[in-house]
Design a protein around this motif. Structure first.
Motif, PDB file in Angstrom:
ATOM      1  N   LYS A   1     -26.937 -37.615  -5.625  1.00 14.34           N
ATOM      2  CA  LYS A   1     -26.103 -36.437  -5.419  1.00 14.34           C
ATOM      3  C   LYS A   1     -25.547 -35.893  -6.728  1.00 14.34           C
ATOM      4  O   LYS A   1     -25.473 -34.664  -6.920  1.00 14.34           O
ATOM      5  CB  LYS A   1     -24.957 -36.775  -4.467  1.00 14.34           C
ATOM      6  N   GLU A   2     -25.171 -36.785  -7.630  1.00 20.00           N
ATOM      7  CA  GLU A   2     -24.595 -36.335  -8.902  1.00 20.00           C
ATOM      8  C   GLU A   2     -25.553 -35.432  -9.669  1.00 20.00           C
ATOM      9  O   GLU A   2     -25.141 -34.505 -10.356  1.00 20.00           O
ATOM     10  CB  GLU A   2     -24.218 -37.547  -9.762  1.00 20.00           C
TER      11      GLU A   2
ATOM     12  N   ARG B   1     -21.302 -36.943 -12.287  1.00 18.00           N
ATOM     13  CA  ARG B   1     -22.125 -36.583 -11.171  1.00 18.00           C
ATOM     14  C   ARG B   1     -23.572 -36.829 -11.478  1.00 18.00           C
ATOM     15  O   ARG B   1     -24.042 -36.628 -12.562  1.00 18.00           O
ATOM     16  CB  ARG B   1     -21.982 -35.101 -10.825  1.00 18.00           C
TER      17      ARG B   1
ATOM     18  N   ILE C   1     -21.429 -28.406  -2.900  1.00 21.16           N
ATOM     19  CA  ILE C   1     -22.006 -28.446  -4.251  1.00 21.16           C
ATOM     20  C   ILE C   1     -22.199 -27.024  -4.771  1.00 21.16           C
ATOM     21  O   ILE C   1     -21.807 -26.692  -5.901  1.00 21.16           O
ATOM     22  CB  ILE C   1     -23.352 -29.200  -4.244  1.00 21.16           C
TER      23      ILE C   1
ATOM     24  N   GLU D   1     -18.743 -25.334  -5.431  1.00 23.75           N
ATOM     25  CA  GLU D   1     -18.035 -25.840  -6.605  1.00 23.75           C
ATOM     26  C   GLU D   1     -18.682 -25.379  -7.901  1.00 23.75           C
ATOM     27  O   GLU D   1     -18.004 -24.894  -8.816  1.00 23.75           O
ATOM     28  CB  GLU D   1     -17.983 -27.362  -6.562  1.00 23.75           C
ATOM     29  N   VAL D   2     -19.998 -25.509  -7.993  1.00 25.36           N
ATOM     30  CA  VAL D   2     -20.690 -25.144  -9.230  1.00 25.36           C
ATOM     31  C   VAL D   2     -20.611 -23.634  -9.470  1.00 25.36           C
ATOM     32  O   VAL D   2     -20.327 -23.188 -10.591  1.00 25.36           O
ATOM     33  CB  VAL D   2     -22.158 -25.607  -9.194  1.00 25.36           C
TER      34      VAL D   2
ATOM     35  N   TYR E   1     -28.273 -27.638  -9.998  1.00 25.48           N
ATOM     36  CA  TYR E   1     -27.860 -26.311  -9.535  1.00 25.48           C
ATOM     37  C   TYR E   1     -27.217 -25.522 -10.672  1.00 25.48           C
ATOM     38  O   TYR E   1     -27.466 -24.327 -10.829  1.00 25.48           O
ATOM     39  CB  TYR E   1     -26.894 -26.428  -8.359  1.00 25.48           C
ATOM     40  N   GLU E   2     -26.424 -26.206 -11.480  1.00 31.19           N
ATOM     41  CA  GLU E   2     -25.827 -25.527 -12.624  1.00 31.19           C
ATOM     42  C   GLU E   2     -26.909 -25.060 -13.599  1.00 31.19           C
ATOM     43  O   GLU E   2     -26.830 -23.953 -14.143  1.00 31.19           O
ATOM     44  CB  GLU E   2     -24.851 -26.458 -13.336  1.00 31.19           C
TER      45      GLU E   2
ATOM     46  N   PRO F   1     -12.592 -27.916  -9.545  1.00 30.81           N
ATOM     47  CA  PRO F   1     -13.836 -28.579  -9.975  1.00 30.81           C
ATOM     48  C   PRO F   1     -13.611 -30.047 -10.278  1.00 30.81           C
ATOM     49  O   PRO F   1     -12.625 -30.432 -10.891  1.00 30.81           O
ATOM     50  CB  PRO F   1     -14.215 -27.799 -11.254  1.00 30.81           C
TER      51      PRO F   1
ATOM     52  N   TYR G   1     -25.603 -31.544  -8.746  1.00 28.33           N
ATOM     53  CA  TYR G   1     -24.657 -30.660  -9.421  1.00 28.33           C
ATOM     54  C   TYR G   1     -25.277 -30.124 -10.719  1.00 28.33           C
ATOM     55  O   TYR G   1     -25.182 -28.935 -11.032  1.00 28.33           O
ATOM     56  CB  TYR G   1     -23.367 -31.410  -9.758  1.00 28.33           C
ATOM     57  N   LYS G   2     -25.896 -31.022 -11.464  1.00 25.79           N
ATOM     58  CA  LYS G   2     -26.501 -30.643 -12.745  1.00 25.79           C
ATOM     59  C   LYS G   2     -27.676 -29.690 -12.536  1.00 25.79           C
ATOM     60  O   LYS G   2     -27.835 -28.715 -13.286  1.00 25.79           O
ATOM     61  CB  LYS G   2     -26.960 -31.888 -13.493  1.00 25.79           C
TER      62      LYS G   2
END
Length: 314
Positions: A134-135, A310, A184, A187-188, A141-142, A305, A138-139
């Motif tokens: 999951k962590e 992540r 996710i 937040e991002v 999608y960013e 945030p 985040y990366k």
């Protein structure tokens, strides 16, 4: 004298062609990036939402469909055949040099959080469960947002919270979308200052779905285009202080707290976070205990945030 008339006619014709060329070059290019919901799975020719969006926005816009079925925003690397990153449409979307990008991805990433569910009275194991950390989502999608935001055209990027989807056989459950994927994205996108269209709260009418409970039917695709159109025509947030929740349809903060997660939570209604065995059985929806626990946990989340470490439609 005839030569003079012909020259005048030729000049007028050239001016007309130049006018058409200028008008075409003045079109605002809109890239619709996404999975099969964007691609138009199960629909006829010219029924997909990007085509409908083009019709609604008119000639001052040029809308292009870059949707690819079954893709995730997760990126395991060049060998990942489920990742949108490795598609020709992704490269084409970048080369399109868009001025507006609508990103509708995440439905298939929910498969990483669906362990098993009950279909026709039998448990269905999802082989995608737990295959991605999951962590890292985040990366990924960013990075996807950054890739488009850093194009030479500096496009306006709009992220969508994923709409209701529920198909046990495909490993797509709405509890995973509501409690894992959409937080996710929210937040991002909020942290990056990207606008958000909350499809989950707005695209939630059973009559808009195909029998698979995931994809829009022709009527639904038109409604989806309408929602996206309203988001595009909405005045973007003031980057001097306002958040995407201040202006984007479906992400307004009715609480007055400025907490966009609270706003999302307040707008998610109808069959949000519910695992149903088909929309036709909405009166007999099945709530598994894990889903209800996750729903309560999501309800307590803050929009602030996370700073922790992540490392997830079709």
């Amino acid at each position: 004298m005839m030569f003079g008339k012909n020259s005048k006619a030729l000049a007028i014709a050239l001016m007309a062609v130049a006018g058409i060329t200028c008008a075409a070059s003045a079109q605002t290019r809109v890239a619709c990036v996404g999975n099969s919901i964007t691609a138009g799975y199960g629909l006829g020719w010219q029924e997909d939402y990007p085509f409908q969006l083009q019709e609604m926005l008119g000639d001052s816009y040029k809308v292009q469909n870059f949707g690819v079925s079954s893709m995730t925003f997760a990126n395991k690397g060049p060998s990942d055949n489920m990742s949108y990153w490795n598609t020709d449409k992704f490269k084409a979307a970048l080369e399109f040099n868009p001025e507006i990008v609508v990103i509708e991805l995440g439905t298939n990433d929910s498969k990483f959080f669906t362990n098993n569910c009950i279909e026709n009275g039998q448990p269905q194991y999802n082989y995608n469960y737990g295959q991605y950390e999951k962590e890292q989502l985040y990366k990924d999608y960013e990075a996807l947002l950054d890739t488009f935001m850093h194009l030479a055209t500096s496009p306006r990027v709009i992220a969508t919270l994923q709409p209701y989807s529920n198909n046990c056989g495909w490993g797509i459950m709405d509890t995973a979308i509501v409690n894992q994927i959409n937080p996710i994205i929210l937040e991002v996108a909020t942290r990056k200052g990207v606008e958000i269209i909350d499809l989950h709260s707005q695209f939630n009418t059973p009559a808009w779905f195909l029998p698979d409970s995931v994809h829009p039917n022709a009527t639904g695709a038109k409604e989806l285009a309408r929602i996206i159109k309203e988001g595009i025509l909405k005045v973007p947030a003031d980057t001097s202080g306002n958040t995407p929740a201040d202006t984007v349809p479906g992400v307004s903060d009715s609480t007055g707290t400025g907490d966009s997660t609270t706003a999302i939570r307040g707008n998610v209604r109808g069959f949000a976070g519910q695992d149903a065995q088909g929309l036709g059985q909405q009166d007999a929806r099945r709530f598994d205990m894990q889903g209800r626990t996750m729903q309560r946990e999501y309800g307590r989340r803050s929009a602030t945030p996370l700073v922790q470490k992540r490392r997830g439609a079709n």
